[in-house]
Enzyme design. Sequence first.
Site, PDB file in Angstrom:
ATOM      1  N   PHE A 122       0.865  -1.191   0.000  1.00 30.74           N
ATOM      2  CA  PHE A 122       0.000   0.000   0.000  1.00 30.74           C
ATOM      3  C   PHE A 122       0.894   1.231   0.000  1.00 30.74           C
ATOM      4  CE2 PHE A 122      -2.424   3.469   1.813  1.00 30.74           C
ATOM      5  CZ  PHE A 122      -3.594   3.406   1.090  1.00 30.74           C
ATOM      6  N   ASP A 207       9.422   2.540   1.078  1.00 33.80           N
ATOM      7  CA  ASP A 207       8.299   3.296   1.629  1.00 33.80           C
ATOM      8  C   ASP A 207       8.233   3.021   3.126  1.00 33.80           C
ATOM      9  OD1 ASP A 207       5.797   4.050   2.605  1.00 33.80           O
ATOM     10  OD2 ASP A 207       4.695   3.344   0.856  1.00 33.80           O
ATOM     11  N   LYS A 236       3.285  10.001   8.378  1.00 31.13           N
ATOM     12  CA  LYS A 236       2.660   9.511   9.606  1.00 31.13           C
ATOM     13  C   LYS A 236       3.367   9.969  10.876  1.00 31.13           C
ATOM     14  CE  LYS A 236       0.167   5.568   7.625  1.00 31.13           C
ATOM     15  NZ  LYS A 236      -1.200   6.033   7.915  1.00 31.13           N
TER      16      LYS A 236
END
Length: 381
Positions: A122, A207, A236
Amino acid sequence: MSTLFNNYARRSVHLVKGKGTYVYDANGKEYLDFTSGIAVVSLGHAHPSIVQALTKQSEKLWHTSNLFESPEQEKLAHSLVQHTPFSKAFFCNSGAEANEAAIKLARKHTGKHVIITFEQSFHGRTFGAMAATGQEKVKQGYGPMLETFITIPFNDCTALEQAIDEDVAAIMLEVIQGEGGVHAITPQFASTIQRLCKEKGILCIVDEVQTGIGRTGTRYAYEQTGLEPDILTLAKGLGGGFPIGAMLGHEKLAEAFGPGTHGTTFGGNPLAVAVAQTVVDHVFDESFLKEVQQKAAYMKQKLTAVLPAERFSVRGKGLLVGIACTEDVAPFIQQAEQNGLLLVQAGQDVIRLLPPLTVTNEEIDVAIERLTAILLEPSLT
């Protein structure tokens, strides 16, 4: 009737306040928050140092264009790249934006357009990041995807070898697939990626939107894998709850991102940078990271001891923990919420635990007690 688009499967809880690992709803009910806003609130809710940093900066300057110099951005960039292979940073607003920047940089530097990604990955919901994502449900209804991404099974060395050709610009991966079920890269697969990138002149993009900034017990999760990325993406936990993303890259890539090649209006704004610098100053302290490692080991040991192996398996690294179950976990998460524990799924059969990095052993004990009471309750099995 709501005036909001219905693109979120919202829970019926209205959270209004948070402190540390606890949040409170509009009715005053207390919840132990083991979601951290999905790995975002790295220092817990309303951490005094973050509140102070945001308040202080808000009284000076909220926004200025990236047309002007920013010593504060320079300082944060240095904090993120020191003791790493990276020497450059680009600031944006989110993980998807960071991944978009990484895709653009890889294609522009190499002059190639094929990027290899992995099933169950994702990378975000913008068009480039969505095309890179290895989950078909994310792409449904949007027509042709951005070219060209080749998606192959994760941890499959043979499939990776077969996918490599002269058009491949980069291999893009998460070293732990958070949304995809908390699956970690194997040492053999990491070694294969590293070898192929060096042999073929392919860039390695890691990532770390979910795994970075101390979540797995080190500054960055790739440090535990043997990989040497060319590009790293963050978001995040970097802002501790304030929107900010970052892309880090090697010096050799700097020429490809000259003036006018890429940009953002709000990326690296003074408020976000002030908060992120405070987060990094706390999290990158060696004693803080050691505590994260100790608490992670404690939580994993407690979970493994109490959950029967024939029904559950515990995986992940640091304070990114997945409990794989032999059944749909949605009822468990709903019941946990009713019992004052907030959790999130990672696919249909995995419960994800993402407490703030500041969680205490006592809070871990409470969370495990509430969770196991549900998982081992006969009426729910």
